[in-house]
Write a protein that holds these residues in place. Structure first.
Motif, PDB file in Angstrom:
ATOM      1  N   LEU A 301     -65.006 -29.452 -43.744  1.00 43.38           N
ATOM      2  CA  LEU A 301     -66.022 -30.254 -43.060  1.00 43.38           C
ATOM      3  C   LEU A 301     -66.861 -31.040 -44.057  1.00 43.38           C
ATOM      4  CD1 LEU A 301     -67.210 -27.334 -40.779  1.00 43.38           C
ATOM      5  CD2 LEU A 301     -65.703 -29.223 -40.113  1.00 43.38           C
ATOM      6  N   HIS A 302     -67.303 -32.240 -43.630  1.00 46.97           N
ATOM      7  CA  HIS A 302     -68.247 -32.987 -44.477  1.00 46.97           C
ATOM      8  C   HIS A 302     -69.503 -32.162 -44.702  1.00 46.97           C
ATOM      9  CE1 HIS A 302     -66.156 -36.708 -45.034  1.00 46.97           C
ATOM     10  NE2 HIS A 302     -65.922 -36.837 -43.726  1.00 46.97           N
ATOM     11  N   ALA A 303     -69.993 -31.538 -43.619  1.00 49.72           N
ATOM     12  CA  ALA A 303     -71.159 -30.650 -43.753  1.00 49.72           C
ATOM     13  C   ALA A 303     -70.631 -29.342 -44.323  1.00 49.72           C
ATOM     14  CB  ALA A 303     -71.771 -30.426 -42.381  1.00 49.72           C
ATOM     15  N   ASN A 304     -70.428 -29.312 -45.641  1.00 48.89           N
ATOM     16  CA  ASN A 304     -69.638 -28.199 -46.196  1.00 48.89           C
ATOM     17  C   ASN A 304     -70.465 -26.925 -46.410  1.00 48.89           C
ATOM     18  OD1 ASN A 304     -71.000 -29.365 -48.239  1.00 48.89           O
ATOM     19  ND2 ASN A 304     -69.353 -29.252 -49.750  1.00 48.89           N
ATOM     20  N   SER A 308     -72.110 -24.504 -40.799  1.00 44.36           N
ATOM     21  CA  SER A 308     -71.415 -25.457 -39.914  1.00 44.36           C
ATOM     22  C   SER A 308     -70.051 -24.902 -39.496  1.00 44.36           C
ATOM     23  CB  SER A 308     -71.280 -26.844 -40.547  1.00 44.36           C
ATOM     24  OG  SER A 308     -71.340 -26.780 -41.916  1.00 44.36           O
ATOM     25  N   ALA A 309     -69.385 -24.214 -40.431  1.00 45.31           N
ATOM     26  CA  ALA A 309     -68.098 -23.598 -40.053  1.00 45.31           C
ATOM     27  C   ALA A 309     -68.340 -22.565 -38.953  1.00 45.31           C
ATOM     28  CB  ALA A 309     -67.458 -22.938 -41.271  1.00 45.31           C
ATOM     29  N   GLU A 310     -69.391 -21.788 -39.148  1.00 42.42           N
ATOM     30  CA  GLU A 310     -69.687 -20.729 -38.167  1.00 42.42           C
ATOM     31  C   GLU A 310     -69.935 -21.320 -36.772  1.00 42.42           C
ATOM     32  OE1 GLU A 310     -73.362 -18.631 -38.722  1.00 42.42           O
ATOM     33  OE2 GLU A 310     -72.434 -16.729 -38.165  1.00 42.42           O
ATOM     34  N   LYS A 311     -70.588 -22.494 -36.758  1.00 42.69           N
ATOM     35  CA  LYS A 311     -70.877 -23.138 -35.480  1.00 42.69           C
ATOM     36  C   LYS A 311     -69.590 -23.491 -34.738  1.00 42.69           C
ATOM     37  CE  LYS A 311     -74.889 -25.466 -34.079  1.00 42.69           C
ATOM     38  NZ  LYS A 311     -75.746 -26.586 -34.105  1.00 42.69           N
ATOM     39  N   ILE A 312     -68.644 -24.012 -35.484  1.00 42.87           N
ATOM     40  CA  ILE A 312     -67.368 -24.370 -34.855  1.00 42.87           C
ATOM     41  C   ILE A 312     -66.625 -23.112 -34.404  1.00 42.87           C
ATOM     42  CG2 ILE A 312     -65.091 -25.391 -35.332  1.00 42.87           C
ATOM     43  CD1 ILE A 312     -66.695 -27.407 -37.055  1.00 42.87           C
ATOM     44  N   LEU A 313     -66.615 -22.128 -35.294  1.00 45.72           N
ATOM     45  CA  LEU A 313     -65.883 -20.894 -34.980  1.00 45.72           C
ATOM     46  C   LEU A 313     -66.444 -20.180 -33.752  1.00 45.72           C
ATOM     47  CD1 LEU A 313     -65.656 -19.775 -38.677  1.00 45.72           C
ATOM     48  CD2 LEU A 313     -63.681 -20.183 -37.258  1.00 45.72           C
ATOM     49  N   THR A 354     -63.072 -23.237 -49.645  1.00 42.48           N
ATOM     50  CA  THR A 354     -64.541 -23.299 -49.622  1.00 42.48           C
ATOM     51  C   THR A 354     -65.103 -22.430 -48.491  1.00 42.48           C
ATOM     52  OG1 THR A 354     -64.523 -25.103 -48.046  1.00 42.48           O
ATOM     53  CG2 THR A 354     -64.395 -25.718 -50.377  1.00 42.48           C
ATOM     54  N   ASP A 355     -66.433 -22.365 -48.461  1.00 39.94           N
ATOM     55  CA  ASP A 355     -67.092 -21.576 -47.403  1.00 39.94           C
ATOM     56  C   ASP A 355     -67.008 -22.278 -46.047  1.00 39.94           C
ATOM     57  OD1 ASP A 355     -67.708 -19.750 -49.317  1.00 39.94           O
ATOM     58  OD2 ASP A 355     -69.756 -20.480 -49.635  1.00 39.94           O
ATOM     59  N   SER A 356     -66.624 -23.557 -46.045  1.00 41.22           N
ATOM     60  CA  SER A 356     -66.546 -24.272 -44.765  1.00 41.22           C
ATOM     61  C   SER A 356     -65.095 -24.503 -44.314  1.00 41.22           C
ATOM     62  CB  SER A 356     -67.286 -25.611 -44.856  1.00 41.22           C
ATOM     63  OG  SER A 356     -66.874 -26.324 -45.997  1.00 41.22           O
ATOM     64  N   LEU A 357     -64.143 -23.945 -45.071  1.00 38.91           N
ATOM     65  CA  LEU A 357     -62.741 -24.129 -44.678  1.00 38.91           C
ATOM     66  C   LEU A 357     -62.431 -23.335 -43.401  1.00 38.91           C
ATOM     67  CD1 LEU A 357     -59.990 -25.413 -45.992  1.00 38.91           C
ATOM     68  CD2 LEU A 357     -59.395 -22.998 -46.220  1.00 38.91           C
ATOM     69  N   THR A 380     -70.512 -29.956 -31.834  1.00 40.99           N
ATOM     70  CA  THR A 380     -71.744 -29.174 -32.017  1.00 40.99           C
ATOM     71  C   THR A 380     -72.332 -29.337 -33.419  1.00 40.99           C
ATOM     72  OG1 THR A 380     -70.554 -27.195 -32.720  1.00 40.99           O
ATOM     73  CG2 THR A 380     -71.010 -27.403 -30.351  1.00 40.99           C
ATOM     74  N   ILE A 381     -71.556 -29.944 -34.349  1.00 39.38           N
ATOM     75  CA  ILE A 381     -72.154 -30.212 -35.672  1.00 39.38           C
ATOM     76  C   ILE A 381     -72.314 -31.717 -35.855  1.00 39.38           C
ATOM     77  CG2 ILE A 381     -71.360 -28.103 -36.858  1.00 39.38           C
ATOM     78  CD1 ILE A 381     -69.176 -29.900 -38.133  1.00 39.38           C
TER      79      ILE A 381
END
Ligand code: P1T
Length: 384
Positions: A301-304, A308-313, A354-357, A380-381
């Motif tokens: 994600l651009h918002a790395n 932000s990953a958690e939001k999608i998940l 990364t933490d956002s992968l 949502t992000i």
């Protein structure tokens, strides 16, 4: 026999005592002997089981090998392979290998004197410089988990064999429908059959396939002597799952290609990892060694950030948040905190983990529904 015929027929014959078309579940721990040592080839359940034998014959045929030896999980299969070696030997592995394979090498077998080394194998030439006199096995995973790098199996085998080193390919992400590494020179192929081979997220299972009689003999010995065998019920379920392997994988690949294209165009997504994209660095190798590009897609994600990953998940509904892959239902995962949490963060970052992968295992649902599910979660992000 072609693949779609083999999945149904290889190793499977109607039960001679009843005519049952489905291989029975021989749920027995032992077999009655006529007299001491006189039996029908089956003496004890750890050593032999007819349901397991049917599955092993079928899997050997799918991978174009002569022998298959099944184990209780994918990691139990890897554990059996590592038991082929001795203290002082070195195993050279792909650097973005499955976290559990990395853990087995670095946190279990190091105590027994086996050395695990890791290298980026996406350039096959970089392997040669890493081979030492102690190197005995090259461990290839392709596509890799979760970065979906593609490794040139044929090129790795040529280099390895020049130095008298064995090659084992973890074929979990492809399944034998998409690639058959023994045909490209590998000495052993292994699977977490938990994934595409079984395909229904209801069994944990592993196997090794080879055409090398000495390796087969030793792996069979280890199966019995160390005892990490799968139960008959699980063997039955895997055998049943295999009957639709080609259909499931075909559909997963078609869905994954469409999802990868959707993600490439999405403003919140900075990078898509999928071997079927022409911009993938090893796209040409994927084309040459795979029938299609698989059902796994990873993206960043651009918002790395982890948040932000958690939001999608937490905002997908069809994609279930879970470990594992290769089932008929779509899954979404966060490798940094789930499948690859046992790898140190600095090592994860070196390979782009990364933490956002985010990693997707794309199932066989209708792809329009899957894309809508992802689109809603991505909304949502805020794109940056
Ligand atoms: O879970 P098990 O059946 O023991 O398989 C281990 C394994 C081996 N090799 C690869 C490439 C794998 O991906 C796995 C298991 N992987 C997951 C559970 C996962 O979610 O990636």
């Amino acid at each position: 026999m072609k693949f779609g015929t083999k999945v149904i027929h290889a190793g499977v014959t109607p039960d001679p005592s009843t005519g049952a078309i489905m291989t029975p579940i021989f749920q027995t721990s032992t077999y009655v002997q006529e007299s001491i040592g006189v039996h029908k080839g089956y003496a004890y359940g750890r050593s032999h089981n007819p349901t397991r034998s049917a599955l092993e014959t079928n899997l050997a045929a799918l991978e174009n090998g002569t022998d298959c030896i099944c184990y209780a999980s994918g990691l139990a299969a890897m554990d059996a392979i590592l038991k082929l070696f001795k203290p002082g030997d070195e195993i050279l592995s792909t650097n973005d290998v499955y976290g559990g394979s990395h853990r087995l090498l670095t946190k279990i077998y190091d105590v027994f004197g086996l050395k695990g080394s890791f290298v980026d194998m996406s350039e096959a030439a970089s392997i040669e410089a890493m081979i030492t006199d102690q190197t005995k096995l090259i461990w290839v995973e392709t596509p890799t988990n979760p970065m979906l790098n593609i490794i040139d199996i044929k090129a790795v085998c040529e280099i390895a064999h020049k130095h008298g080193v064995l090659v084992c390919v973890d074929n979990t992400f492809s399944s034998p429908y998409l690639q058959t590494p023994l045909d490209l020179g590998a000495d052993m192929v292994t699977h977490s059959a938990t994934k595409y081979i079984n395909g229904h997220s209801d069994v944990v299972h592993g196997c090794v396939i080879t055409s090398n009689p000495e390796l087969a003999k030793r792996l069979r010995f280890i199966q019995n002597a160390a005892g990490a065998i799968p139960g008959p019920m699980d063997c039955f379920l895997v055998l049943r799952g295999i009957k639709t392997l080609h259909l499931r994988v075909e559909r997963s690949c078609q869905n994954a290609e469409k999802i990868a294209a959707f993600l490439v165009d999405h403003p919140a997504v900075s990078k898509v990892y999928y071997p079927g994209l022409a911009e993938h660095p090893n796209y040409d190798i994927a084309v040459s060694q795979m029938r299609a590009f698989g059902g796994m897609v990873s993206f960043d994600l651009h918002a790395n950030s982890y948040e932000s990953a958690e939001k999608i998940l937490s905002n997908t509904h069809l994609f279930a948040l879970a470990e594992s892959l290769g089932g008929v239902e779509s899954l979404i995962g966060h490798p940094a905190s789930m499948t690859h949490a046992s790898i140190p963060r600095e090592d994860r970052l070196k390979v782009g983990l990364t933490d956002s992968l985010i990693r997707l295992s794309v199932g066989v649902e209708d792809v329009e529904d899957l894309i809508e599910d992802l689109a809603k979660a991505l909304a949502t992000i805020k794109p940056s």
